[in-house]
Design a protein around this motif. Sequence first.
Motif, PDB file in Angstrom:
ATOM      1  N   ASN A  59       0.640  -1.506  -0.740  1.00  0.00           N
ATOM      2  CA  ASN A  59       0.241  -0.465   0.070  1.00  0.00           C
ATOM      3  C   ASN A  59       0.937   0.997   0.241  1.00  0.00           C
ATOM      4  OD1 ASN A  59      -2.789  -0.712   0.745  1.00  0.00           O
ATOM      5  ND2 ASN A  59      -1.853  -2.226   2.223  1.00  0.00           N
ATOM      6  N   ASN A  60       0.854   1.732  -1.257  1.00  0.00           N
ATOM      7  CA  ASN A  60       1.715   2.623  -1.024  1.00  0.00           C
ATOM      8  C   ASN A  60       0.609   4.562  -0.642  1.00  0.00           C
ATOM      9  OD1 ASN A  60       3.028   5.494  -1.384  1.00  0.00           O
ATOM     10  ND2 ASN A  60       3.368   4.566  -3.822  1.00  0.00           N
ATOM     11  N   ILE A  61       0.738   4.653   0.232  1.00  0.00           N
ATOM     12  CA  ILE A  61      -0.415   5.708   1.441  1.00  0.00           C
ATOM     13  C   ILE A  61       0.420   6.677   0.207  1.00  0.00           C
ATOM     14  CG2 ILE A  61      -1.120   6.943   3.221  1.00  0.00           C
ATOM     15  CD1 ILE A  61      -1.831   3.565   3.087  1.00  0.00           C
ATOM     16  N   PRO A  62       1.299   7.361   0.468  1.00  0.00           N
ATOM     17  CA  PRO A  62       1.158   8.435  -0.523  1.00  0.00           C
ATOM     18  C   PRO A  62       0.896   9.107  -1.769  1.00  0.00           C
ATOM     19  CG  PRO A  62       3.269   7.570   0.918  1.00  0.00           C
ATOM     20  CD  PRO A  62       2.217   6.579   1.119  1.00  0.00           C
ATOM     21  N   LEU A  66      -1.437   6.932  -2.947  1.00  0.00           N
ATOM     22  CA  LEU A  66      -3.261   6.945  -3.179  1.00  0.00           C
ATOM     23  C   LEU A  66      -3.322   8.399  -2.325  1.00  0.00           C
ATOM     24  CD1 LEU A  66      -3.956   3.568  -0.641  1.00  0.00           C
ATOM     25  CD2 LEU A  66      -4.359   4.178  -3.734  1.00  0.00           C
ATOM     26  N   ASN A  67      -2.870   9.025  -1.116  1.00  0.00           N
ATOM     27  CA  ASN A  67      -3.120  10.818  -0.774  1.00  0.00           C
ATOM     28  C   ASN A  67      -2.812  10.897  -2.727  1.00  0.00           C
ATOM     29  OD1 ASN A  67      -2.808  12.941  -0.170  1.00  0.00           O
ATOM     30  ND2 ASN A  67      -4.196  12.325   1.324  1.00  0.00           N
ATOM     31  N   THR A  68      -2.651  11.344  -3.037  1.00  0.00           N
ATOM     32  CA  THR A  68      -2.053  12.253  -3.744  1.00  0.00           C
ATOM     33  C   THR A  68      -3.206  12.035  -5.353  1.00  0.00           C
ATOM     34  OG1 THR A  68       0.176  12.705  -3.422  1.00  0.00           O
ATOM     35  CG2 THR A  68      -0.266  12.556  -5.777  1.00  0.00           C
ATOM     36  N   SER A 128      -0.309  18.096  -8.796  1.00  0.00           N
ATOM     37  CA  SER A 128      -0.371  16.428  -7.754  1.00  0.00           C
ATOM     38  C   SER A 128       0.070  15.541  -9.165  1.00  0.00           C
ATOM     39  CB  SER A 128      -2.622  16.347  -7.908  1.00  0.00           C
ATOM     40  OG  SER A 128      -3.552  17.380  -6.988  1.00  0.00           O
ATOM     41  N   GLN A 129      -0.517  15.788 -10.652  1.00  0.00           N
ATOM     42  CA  GLN A 129      -0.114  14.566 -11.072  1.00  0.00           C
ATOM     43  C   GLN A 129       1.631  14.568 -10.962  1.00  0.00           C
ATOM     44  OE1 GLN A 129      -0.458  15.344 -15.321  1.00  0.00           O
ATOM     45  NE2 GLN A 129      -2.973  16.132 -14.945  1.00  0.00           N
ATOM     46  N   SER A 130       2.231  15.207 -10.790  1.00  0.00           N
ATOM     47  CA  SER A 130       3.412  15.730 -10.203  1.00  0.00           C
ATOM     48  C   SER A 130       4.351  15.173  -9.310  1.00  0.00           C
ATOM     49  CB  SER A 130       4.059  16.258 -10.283  1.00  0.00           C
ATOM     50  OG  SER A 130       5.531  16.746 -10.266  1.00  0.00           O
ATOM     51  N   MET A 131       2.982  15.369  -8.388  1.00  0.00           N
ATOM     52  CA  MET A 131       3.538  14.152  -6.623  1.00  0.00           C
ATOM     53  C   MET A 131       2.900  12.594  -7.095  1.00  0.00           C
ATOM     54  SD  MET A 131       5.035  16.105  -5.329  1.00  0.00           S
ATOM     55  CE  MET A 131       5.799  16.983  -6.770  1.00  0.00           C
ATOM     56  N   ALA A 142       5.788  10.167  -5.559  1.00  0.00           N
ATOM     57  CA  ALA A 142       4.839   9.278  -4.900  1.00  0.00           C
ATOM     58  C   ALA A 142       5.291   7.393  -5.390  1.00  0.00           C
ATOM     59  CB  ALA A 142       3.754   9.587  -4.656  1.00  0.00           C
ATOM     60  N   ASN A 143       4.879   8.077  -6.912  1.00  0.00           N
ATOM     61  CA  ASN A 143       5.105   5.981  -7.566  1.00  0.00           C
ATOM     62  C   ASN A 143       7.419   5.736  -7.596  1.00  0.00           C
ATOM     63  OD1 ASN A 143       2.636   5.283  -7.608  1.00  0.00           O
ATOM     64  ND2 ASN A 143       2.199   6.515 -10.309  1.00  0.00           N
ATOM     65  N   GLN A 144       7.411   6.776  -7.216  1.00  0.00           N
ATOM     66  CA  GLN A 144       8.781   6.760  -7.234  1.00  0.00           C
ATOM     67  C   GLN A 144       9.937   5.720  -5.964  1.00  0.00           C
ATOM     68  OE1 GLN A 144      10.883   6.277  -9.740  1.00  0.00           O
ATOM     69  NE2 GLN A 144       9.619   6.568 -10.982  1.00  0.00           N
ATOM     70  N   GLN A 145       9.103   6.478  -4.594  1.00  0.00           N
ATOM     71  CA  GLN A 145       9.066   5.732  -3.512  1.00  0.00           C
ATOM     72  C   GLN A 145       9.458   4.693  -3.520  1.00  0.00           C
ATOM     73  OE1 GLN A 145       6.471   7.725  -0.621  1.00  0.00           O
ATOM     74  NE2 GLN A 145       7.184   9.934  -0.902  1.00  0.00           N
TER      75      GLN A 145
END
Length: 419
Positions: free
Chosen positions: A5-8, A10-12, A400-403, A407-410
């Motif tokens: 679960n990539n919480i950041p 999902l939030n973004t 949001s798209q940038s963030m 987030a997908n890179q984390q």
Amino acid sequence: MIINNNIPALNTYRQLGINQNAMQASMEKLSSGLRINKAGDDAAGLAISEKMRGQIRGLDQASRNAQDGISMIQTAEGALNETHSILQRMRELAVQSANDTNTPEDRAELQKEVDQLSEEISRIGKTTEFNTQNLLDGSLDNKFQIGANEGQNLSLSIEDMRGFSLGMAGDAQFEAEGTYTAGSGSESIVDGEYTVQENEEGTYELINSDGDVAATSTDALTFTGDDSETLVFTDTVTSGKVTVDTGGTSVGNATVDNNGLEAGTYEIDKTNAVLKDSNGNTIAKDDGSGVYTNSAGDTVIDLSNSYSDLADGDSVEIGGTDISSQEAADAAITKINDAIETVSAERSKLGATQNRLEHTFNNLDTSSENLSAAESRVRDVDMAKAMMEMTKSNILSQASQSMLAQANQQPQSVLQLLQ
């Protein structure tokens, strides 16, 4: 570190959806020019706006209704203007005929014009229409809807402006038969042409071609000569020419009361038991005895006294108001004055109603304008504000798209632990 679960992210992602929805809403408002495009935008505002729209459209239609009403009134008033002109001419002819410098022949010529003018008044009253509705025959009783809601109307009725109602249609005349009975000595009634005229005492005189009185009558039915000879007609002969045939049937112009016929020529149709006008239209029905009634059941003319002597094709003449003698012309002046006043009163009523409708029209347009402004404040979008909101939503969406990409890179940092 977790990767299921990539919480950041999902939030973004959630924030991205919110921003895109906001941007789409702003674009919808900008493209339509409306703040409320569906009930979900503002449920209460939508209900208020729709009520206002109903009022606005109703006011706009009421404004058009008022203009149509003005047009109808102008049509009727224009026709009555011509009726006024005709009545003024008839009054002029009556004044002329009331002068005893005129001979009976002169008055007969004046009477011809009066008869034609009276017929024209009736024609105007019968044929003046607006949108196929008769205006001047007494049948008009309309309501003009001059408001957006129930009961907001104005009533208008126009009285019968045809010749008979104005008192400008004369008595009915047709050919009547007379029977001669000899007296005891040298008769003053002999074969020949005579003229009947009413004298100042209210009795009637049968005048021969020399201008002498050959017989007199108190009822215009029985004319008695100097030696008690008589000429008896089936109906009253109050004026006009009489042809005497002492050995056969005499004829004269009979006169009966006109109780509802307009000036003109009518044909007796015994076969179908009707009375027809010059156009062949049925005006009245015969009850079988010579009493003719109109569609309302009112008696318009009673020819029962002479009915047995009348045949198919015989005509009944209705002239204008009588100006055939000094006394009749003198009385006609007052009758025509009354008719002029009647038409004046009706034209005044129409003019007052027209002025009222013009004010109504102006008020309706003003009300519609003000209500449209109020509805606009509820329903229309503030374009500058909507563009500002769309710009904000667009920037946030891009951020949001940038963030989301960040987030997908984390989770990839987990790979460092596996080395």
